[in-house]
Scaffold this active site. Structure first.
Site, PDB file in Angstrom:
ATOM      1  N   ARG A  77     -37.258  58.544  34.141  1.00 56.85           N
ATOM      2  CA  ARG A  77     -38.214  59.374  33.400  1.00 56.85           C
ATOM      3  C   ARG A  77     -38.272  60.779  33.991  1.00 56.85           C
ATOM      4  NH1 ARG A  77     -43.182  55.039  32.244  1.00 56.85           N
ATOM      5  NH2 ARG A  77     -41.802  53.422  31.400  1.00 56.85           N
ATOM      6  N   SER A 135     -49.124  47.974  30.915  1.00 55.17           N
ATOM      7  CA  SER A 135     -49.675  48.111  29.566  1.00 55.17           C
ATOM      8  C   SER A 135     -49.040  47.064  28.668  1.00 55.17           C
ATOM      9  CB  SER A 135     -49.439  49.519  29.008  1.00 55.17           C
ATOM     10  OG  SER A 135     -48.066  49.726  28.782  1.00 55.17           O
ATOM     11  N   GLU A 195     -53.130  53.139  36.510  1.00 54.15           N
ATOM     12  CA  GLU A 195     -52.403  52.249  35.613  1.00 54.15           C
ATOM     13  C   GLU A 195     -51.238  51.564  36.320  1.00 54.15           C
ATOM     14  OE1 GLU A 195     -49.409  52.439  31.786  1.00 54.15           O
ATOM     15  OE2 GLU A 195     -50.644  54.200  32.214  1.00 54.15           O
ATOM     16  N   ARG A 247     -45.507  58.442  40.881  1.00 51.38           N
ATOM     17  CA  ARG A 247     -44.842  59.006  39.706  1.00 51.38           C
ATOM     18  C   ARG A 247     -43.474  59.513  40.124  1.00 51.38           C
ATOM     19  NH1 ARG A 247     -47.347  59.697  35.046  1.00 51.38           N
ATOM     20  NH2 ARG A 247     -49.435  59.760  35.933  1.00 51.38           N
ATOM     21  N   ARG A 296     -45.439  50.941  41.645  1.00 51.95           N
ATOM     22  CA  ARG A 296     -46.904  50.889  41.610  1.00 51.95           C
ATOM     23  C   ARG A 296     -47.433  49.575  42.178  1.00 51.95           C
ATOM     24  NH1 ARG A 296     -48.657  54.463  36.277  1.00 51.95           N
ATOM     25  NH2 ARG A 296     -47.275  56.210  36.800  1.00 51.95           N
TER      26      ARG A 296
END
Length: 406
Positions: free
Chosen positions: A229, A319, A316, A244, A369
């Site tokens: 990403r 999801s 987060e 990140r 994470r």
């Protein structure tokens, strides 16, 4: 609409010129005076040149319209909270915050003291937001992946590893925009290919342009891949260390099912996520995400945010989304209902019209994470980190990460 009407007008003009060109070509087949033939040759040449310009304009306009169409998001579930992220509704709170009798370190500091990461060398080799995992962190990543795959496959999911380079068209059909200004997608220059940002993309494409039998549904996959990403526009405290990054490992769940079953399977995916994180002793909350935070493909999305003591905030980690038929329409994934037709009730083969499947996806384990959560929540006063019991068999029996001088 203005762009669409412009394209229609240009399309009509192109069709008119093609008709005139064909009429000239038909006239050329008959007996003609040399002067008349020359006149038709000139007319045909002019039409050809004019048509070439307009066809190129039409191609550009069609592509522009297609890009606009690709940006149209899915519909939203009637119960989705309206507004930005702050309007998201709390669905569930699990566990409680770990209590510490000593100053809490964040994962960046813990990793440095335990010799688990090397961000400096990675920055020299690859640039910012890359990292080397070292020593026990490598074993911990493998343990997280293998434990997650084991837990999810025993729930009836088929394990996959996927291609990590896919065609741009597949990414677009899944609802991502590789050509957008702040895209998260890395495109490979000079090709029609991109690096995947999630295994959802290659798994979504595995049944592209196919008609499935109803009896084969649901199809449940759990895929391990690396993800890439750009993290465009990312900023803030949560960008330090592993939170990140540009490249990471992830285990993703993906389901294809009948439309009437998708809400049921969304609940199943959320339940699996919550069960995995609860078994690791994490404190987290599940949120019904507000409309502005859904992303284009999602009809409804639930995020799980875990407490990270080093950041002193919920962040987060997972999801789960129901994309209904948004992706399947673009990817061309249908199924044929299996009930016999009314005219031939005794025949085994169905004549029923095909329907689009619904697709769902959910994160089972985003490795960086999860490492943050485990290091920060299980840190000890002496600087060591306890390994949660479910992971110990996958860590070779290791119960605690401690610094061993080398």
């Amino acid at each position: 609409m203005e762009l669409y009407e412009k394209m229609l007008a240009l399309q009509k003009e192109v069709e008119r010129l093609r008709g005139e060109r064909n009429a000239v070509a038909n006239k050329m087949k008959g007996k003609l005076d040399p002067s008349e033939r020359q006149k038709l040759i000139e007319e045909g040449k002019n039409l050809k040149d004019e048509l070439a310009v307009l066809e190129e304009d039409l191609l550009k306009l069609t592509d522009e319209l297609q890009q606009e169409a690709l940006s149209i998001p899915n519909m939203t579930h009637p119960d989705v909270p309206i507004g930005g992220e702050d309007c998201s509704a709390l669905r569930k709170m699990v566990g409680s915050k770990h209590e510490f009798s000593f100053p809490v370190r964040d994962h960046f500091q813990l990793g440095k003291e335990l010799d688990l990461f090397d961000f400096d060398a990675a920055a020299e080799v690859s640039g910012s937001k890359f990292y080397y995992l070292k020593n026990a962190a490598v074993i911990l990543e493998m343990a997280l992946v293998n434990w997650t795959l084991s837990e999810v496959t025993r729930r009836g999911f088929t394990p996959l590893t996927t291609p990590e380079i896919v065609r741009t068209s597949v990414i677009e059909k899944c609802g991502f925009q590789p050509r957008a200004e702040n895209t998260q997608i890395y495109s490979i220059e000079g090709t029609d290919q991109c690096l995947i940002s999630t295994a959802e993309i290659p798994v979504g494409g595995i049944h592209m342009d196919s008609i499935l039998s109803e009896s084969s549904l649901p199809l449940k996959y759990v895929a391990y891949s690396h993800c890439f990403r750009t993290e465009a526009s990312a900023a803030g405290a949560a960008t330090r260390g592993l939170y990140r990054v540009h490249q990471f490992s992830k285990v993703e769940m993906f389901i294809l099912c009948r439309p009437e079953d998708s809400e049921k399977y969304l609940e199943e995916l959320i339940g699996i996520e919550e069960g995995l994180f609860a078994s690791l002793g994490l404190h987290f909350k599940t949120l019904d995400m507000a409309s502005a935070d859904l992303g284009a493909p999602a009809f409804r999305k639930f995020d799980i945010e875990a407490w990270m003591p080093g950041l002193a905030r919920y962040c987060e980690i997972s999801s789960a989304s129901n994309c209904t038929d948004y992706q399947s329409r673009r990817l061309g994934i249908r199924y044929r209902p299996s009930e016999p037709s009314a005219t031939n009730p005794t025949k085994g083969k169905s004549n029923a019209a095909t329907q689009f499947v619904h697709t769902l996806n959910a994160t089972a384990c985003a490795v960086p994470r999860m490492i943050i959560c485990l290091l920060e929540n299980y840190q000890q006063e002496d600087g060591s980190v306890i390994i949660p019991e479910p992971l110990r068999p996958y860590m070779g029996g290791v119960e605690r990460i401690t610094y061993i001088p080398r």
